[in-house]
Design a protein around this motif. Sequence first.
Motif, PDB file in Angstrom:
ATOM      1  N   ALA A 151       0.845  -1.192   0.000  1.00 55.94           N
ATOM      2  CA  ALA A 151       0.000   0.000   0.000  1.00 55.94           C
ATOM      3  C   ALA A 151       0.883   1.245   0.000  1.00 55.94           C
ATOM      4  CB  ALA A 151      -0.912   0.010   1.218  1.00 55.94           C
ATOM      5  N   THR A 152       0.594   2.153  -0.923  1.00 54.41           N
ATOM      6  CA  THR A 152       1.280   3.436  -1.006  1.00 54.41           C
ATOM      7  C   THR A 152       0.231   4.534  -1.106  1.00 54.41           C
ATOM      8  OG1 THR A 152       1.418   3.259  -3.420  1.00 54.41           O
ATOM      9  CG2 THR A 152       3.302   2.436  -2.153  1.00 54.41           C
ATOM     10  N   SER A 153       0.678   5.786  -1.022  1.00 53.41           N
ATOM     11  CA  SER A 153      -0.278   6.882  -1.165  1.00 53.41           C
ATOM     12  C   SER A 153       0.394   8.072  -1.813  1.00 53.41           C
ATOM     13  CB  SER A 153      -0.863   7.286   0.195  1.00 53.41           C
ATOM     14  OG  SER A 153       0.120   7.887   1.013  1.00 53.41           O
ATOM     15  N   THR A 154      -0.423   8.917  -2.401  1.00 51.09           N
ATOM     16  CA  THR A 154       0.082  10.159  -2.976  1.00 51.09           C
ATOM     17  C   THR A 154       0.413  11.134  -1.858  1.00 51.09           C
ATOM     18  OG1 THR A 154      -2.118  11.165  -3.072  1.00 51.09           O
ATOM     19  CG2 THR A 154      -1.445   9.828  -4.970  1.00 51.09           C
ATOM     20  N   GLY A 155       1.028  12.245  -2.233  1.00 57.92           N
ATOM     21  CA  GLY A 155       1.298  13.279  -1.247  1.00 57.92           C
ATOM     22  C   GLY A 155       0.024  13.815  -0.620  1.00 57.92           C
ATOM     23  N   GLY A 156      -1.095  13.722  -1.362  1.00 60.11           N
ATOM     24  CA  GLY A 156      -2.373  14.186  -0.838  1.00 60.11           C
ATOM     25  C   GLY A 156      -3.142  13.149  -0.051  1.00 60.11           C
ATOM     26  N   GLY A 157      -2.593  11.915   0.058  1.00 60.14           N
ATOM     27  CA  GLY A 157      -3.227  10.894   0.883  1.00 60.14           C
ATOM     28  C   GLY A 157      -4.113   9.910   0.153  1.00 60.14           C
ATOM     29  N   ARG A 182       2.716   3.753 -11.113  1.00 59.26           N
ATOM     30  CA  ARG A 182       1.946   4.511 -10.126  1.00 59.26           C
ATOM     31  C   ARG A 182       2.575   4.417  -8.746  1.00 59.26           C
ATOM     32  NH1 ARG A 182      -4.587   4.323  -8.878  1.00 59.26           N
ATOM     33  NH2 ARG A 182      -4.505   5.631  -6.998  1.00 59.26           N
ATOM     34  N   LYS A 183       2.961   3.200  -8.343  1.00 59.28           N
ATOM     35  CA  LYS A 183       3.572   3.062  -7.017  1.00 59.28           C
ATOM     36  C   LYS A 183       4.911   3.769  -6.953  1.00 59.28           C
ATOM     37  CE  LYS A 183       4.789  -1.713  -8.209  1.00 59.28           C
ATOM     38  NZ  LYS A 183       3.962  -1.674  -9.432  1.00 59.28           N
ATOM     39  N   GLY A 184       5.669   3.752  -8.060  1.00 56.61           N
ATOM     40  CA  GLY A 184       6.939   4.468  -8.088  1.00 56.61           C
ATOM     41  C   GLY A 184       6.751   5.961  -7.928  1.00 56.61           C
ATOM     42  N   ARG A 185       5.761   6.498  -8.608  1.00 58.32           N
ATOM     43  CA  ARG A 185       5.482   7.935  -8.496  1.00 58.32           C
ATOM     44  C   ARG A 185       4.982   8.286  -7.096  1.00 58.32           C
ATOM     45  NH1 ARG A 185       2.791   6.732 -13.314  1.00 58.32           N
ATOM     46  NH2 ARG A 185       0.765   7.189 -12.322  1.00 58.32           N
ATOM     47  N   GLU A 186       4.146   7.408  -6.529  1.00 61.06           N
ATOM     48  CA  GLU A 186       3.649   7.675  -5.182  1.00 61.06           C
ATOM     49  C   GLU A 186       4.762   7.593  -4.154  1.00 61.06           C
ATOM     50  OE1 GLU A 186      -0.982   6.279  -5.896  1.00 61.06           O
ATOM     51  OE2 GLU A 186       0.350   4.994  -4.718  1.00 61.06           O
ATOM     52  N   LEU A 187       5.666   6.641  -4.305  1.00 60.05           N
ATOM     53  CA  LEU A 187       6.788   6.539  -3.365  1.00 60.05           C
ATOM     54  C   LEU A 187       7.725   7.733  -3.473  1.00 60.05           C
ATOM     55  CD1 LEU A 187       7.519   2.725  -3.649  1.00 60.05           C
ATOM     56  CD2 LEU A 187       6.721   3.929  -1.607  1.00 60.05           C
ATOM     57  N   ALA A 188       7.851   8.293  -4.679  1.00 61.43           N
ATOM     58  CA  ALA A 188       8.666   9.491  -4.841  1.00 61.43           C
ATOM     59  C   ALA A 188       8.034  10.683  -4.121  1.00 61.43           C
ATOM     60  CB  ALA A 188       8.846   9.807  -6.327  1.00 61.43           C
ATOM     61  N   ALA A 189       6.699  10.751  -4.139  1.00 61.18           N
ATOM     62  CA  ALA A 189       5.994  11.859  -3.499  1.00 61.18           C
ATOM     63  C   ALA A 189       5.825  11.648  -2.000  1.00 61.18           C
ATOM     64  CB  ALA A 189       4.618  12.033  -4.148  1.00 61.18           C
ATOM     65  N   ASN A 190       5.677  10.392  -1.576  1.00 60.18           N
ATOM     66  CA  ASN A 190       5.428  10.069  -0.172  1.00 60.18           C
ATOM     67  C   ASN A 190       6.139   8.758   0.139  1.00 60.18           C
ATOM     68  OD1 ASN A 190       4.473   9.722   2.410  1.00 60.18           O
ATOM     69  ND2 ASN A 190       2.364   9.293   1.823  1.00 60.18           N
ATOM     70  N   PRO A 191       7.407   8.811   0.531  1.00 57.22           N
ATOM     71  CA  PRO A 191       8.214   7.588   0.677  1.00 57.22           C
ATOM     72  C   PRO A 191       7.923   6.784   1.937  1.00 57.22           C
ATOM     73  CG  PRO A 191       9.529   9.491   1.240  1.00 57.22           C
ATOM     74  CD  PRO A 191       8.203  10.026   0.763  1.00 57.22           C
ATOM     75  N   ARG A 192       6.673   6.381   2.077  1.00 55.30           N
ATOM     76  CA  ARG A 192       6.259   5.479   3.148  1.00 55.30           C
ATOM     77  C   ARG A 192       5.333   4.436   2.549  1.00 55.30           C
ATOM     78  NH1 ARG A 192       7.492   6.517   8.089  1.00 55.30           N
ATOM     79  NH2 ARG A 192       5.801   5.220   8.893  1.00 55.30           N
ATOM     80  N   ALA A 193       5.328   3.235   3.110  1.00 51.89           N
ATOM     81  CA  ALA A 193       4.511   2.162   2.547  1.00 51.89           C
ATOM     82  C   ALA A 193       4.190   1.133   3.625  1.00 51.89           C
ATOM     83  CB  ALA A 193       5.232   1.492   1.375  1.00 51.89           C
ATOM     84  N   ALA A 194       3.227   0.272   3.299  1.00 55.86           N
ATOM     85  CA  ALA A 194       2.854  -0.830   4.183  1.00 55.86           C
ATOM     86  C   ALA A 194       2.794  -2.110   3.365  1.00 55.86           C
ATOM     87  CB  ALA A 194       1.509  -0.563   4.845  1.00 55.86           C
ATOM     88  N   MET A 195       3.449  -3.147   3.862  1.00 54.63           N
ATOM     89  CA  MET A 195       3.381  -4.489   3.278  1.00 54.63           C
ATOM     90  C   MET A 195       2.406  -5.334   4.091  1.00 54.63           C
ATOM     91  SD  MET A 195       7.433  -5.356   2.994  1.00 54.63           S
ATOM     92  CE  MET A 195       8.371  -5.025   1.513  1.00 54.63           C
ATOM     93  N   VAL A 239       5.322  -1.857   8.242  1.00 53.82           N
ATOM     94  CA  VAL A 239       5.063  -0.458   7.894  1.00 53.82           C
ATOM     95  C   VAL A 239       6.306   0.378   8.160  1.00 53.82           C
ATOM     96  CG1 VAL A 239       3.586   1.545   8.336  1.00 53.82           C
ATOM     97  CG2 VAL A 239       2.663  -0.759   8.601  1.00 53.82           C
ATOM     98  N   GLY A 240       6.651   1.258   7.216  1.00 53.74           N
ATOM     99  CA  GLY A 240       7.795   2.114   7.461  1.00 53.74           C
ATOM    100  C   GLY A 240       8.177   2.985   6.280  1.00 53.74           C
ATOM    101  N   ALA A 241       9.338   3.606   6.409  1.00 53.51           N
ATOM    102  CA  ALA A 241       9.859   4.505   5.390  1.00 53.51           C
ATOM    103  C   ALA A 241      10.555   3.713   4.290  1.00 53.51           C
ATOM    104  CB  ALA A 241      10.837   5.495   6.014  1.00 53.51           C
ATOM    105  N   VAL A 242      10.508   4.242   3.072  1.00 53.29           N
ATOM    106  CA  VAL A 242      11.063   3.568   1.901  1.00 53.29           C
ATOM    107  C   VAL A 242      12.177   4.402   1.294  1.00 53.29           C
ATOM    108  CG1 VAL A 242      10.534   2.695  -0.411  1.00 53.29           C
ATOM    109  CG2 VAL A 242       8.871   2.420   1.434  1.00 53.29           C
ATOM    110  N   SER A 243      13.267   3.733   0.927  1.00 54.23           N
ATOM    111  CA  SER A 243      14.382   4.404   0.255  1.00 54.23           C
ATOM    112  C   SER A 243      14.786   3.611  -0.982  1.00 54.23           C
ATOM    113  CB  SER A 243      15.575   4.549   1.211  1.00 54.23           C
ATOM    114  OG  SER A 243      16.026   3.265   1.640  1.00 54.23           O
ATOM    115  N   LEU A 244      15.627   4.212  -1.809  1.00 59.16           N
ATOM    116  CA  LEU A 244      16.074   3.581  -3.047  1.00 59.16           C
ATOM    117  C   LEU A 244      17.391   2.855  -2.827  1.00 59.16           C
ATOM    118  CD1 LEU A 244      15.549   6.547  -5.565  1.00 59.16           C
ATOM    119  CD2 LEU A 244      13.872   4.873  -4.786  1.00 59.16           C
TER     120      LEU A 244
END
Length: 201
Positions: free
Chosen positions: A56-62, A117-130, A144-149
């Motif tokens: 699960a990812t999200s945009t900067g707007g949620g 889409r997930k790549g763009r969302e992670l760039a805008a909001n680098p947090r995700a849940a598995m 759940v946590g922060a995502v980096s490259l």
Amino acid sequence: MSDFLRRRLRALPDFPDRLPDFDPASAPADPVVLFLDWLEHALAAGVSQPHAFSLATSTGGGAVSSRMLILKNIEPAGAASAGEAGSAAGAGSPAGAPDAPAPQPAAWHFASTRSSRKGRELAANPRAAMNFYWPALGRQVRVVGAVSLLSAEESALDWEERPAADGRANPDWQVYALLPAEVEFWQASADRHHIRHRYDL
């Protein structure tokens, strides 16, 4: 239709009759150790694609979205070196000196194209849940946590090692590392007193 569907869904079984036991009191201190133990149980039980998870990812707007991916690896994310630990808490440290830096939680790896889409969302909001789900065992694991490259070299190697690799380059392919702030294990129970065991990292 809605009442028929509601009744039909209600009649479906939730979990198998026989479920594995889980006692949180005996859980290891490291959530990765417990995850790997549960993964082995899933493999032994014949669970299809036990390394698959919902991301699960999200945009900067949620705005939230999710999809299924494959776990690539779990590896240490930067424990302090022996020299650093020694200088921080070795013999002869003055009273009140800070303890050695604690090792960071292990990083959980997955991959995608940065333009997806997930790549763009992670760039805008680098947090995700598995979320891993093994229905045959009534088990879920949430991370759940922060995502980096990861590096371009590591991403290129993962692209080349894919089962369907055909030698073509994909400079947009990216391996990501999720550094968890929490990991929760969930075990279904026949008495409906389902068990949750959470690690805050």
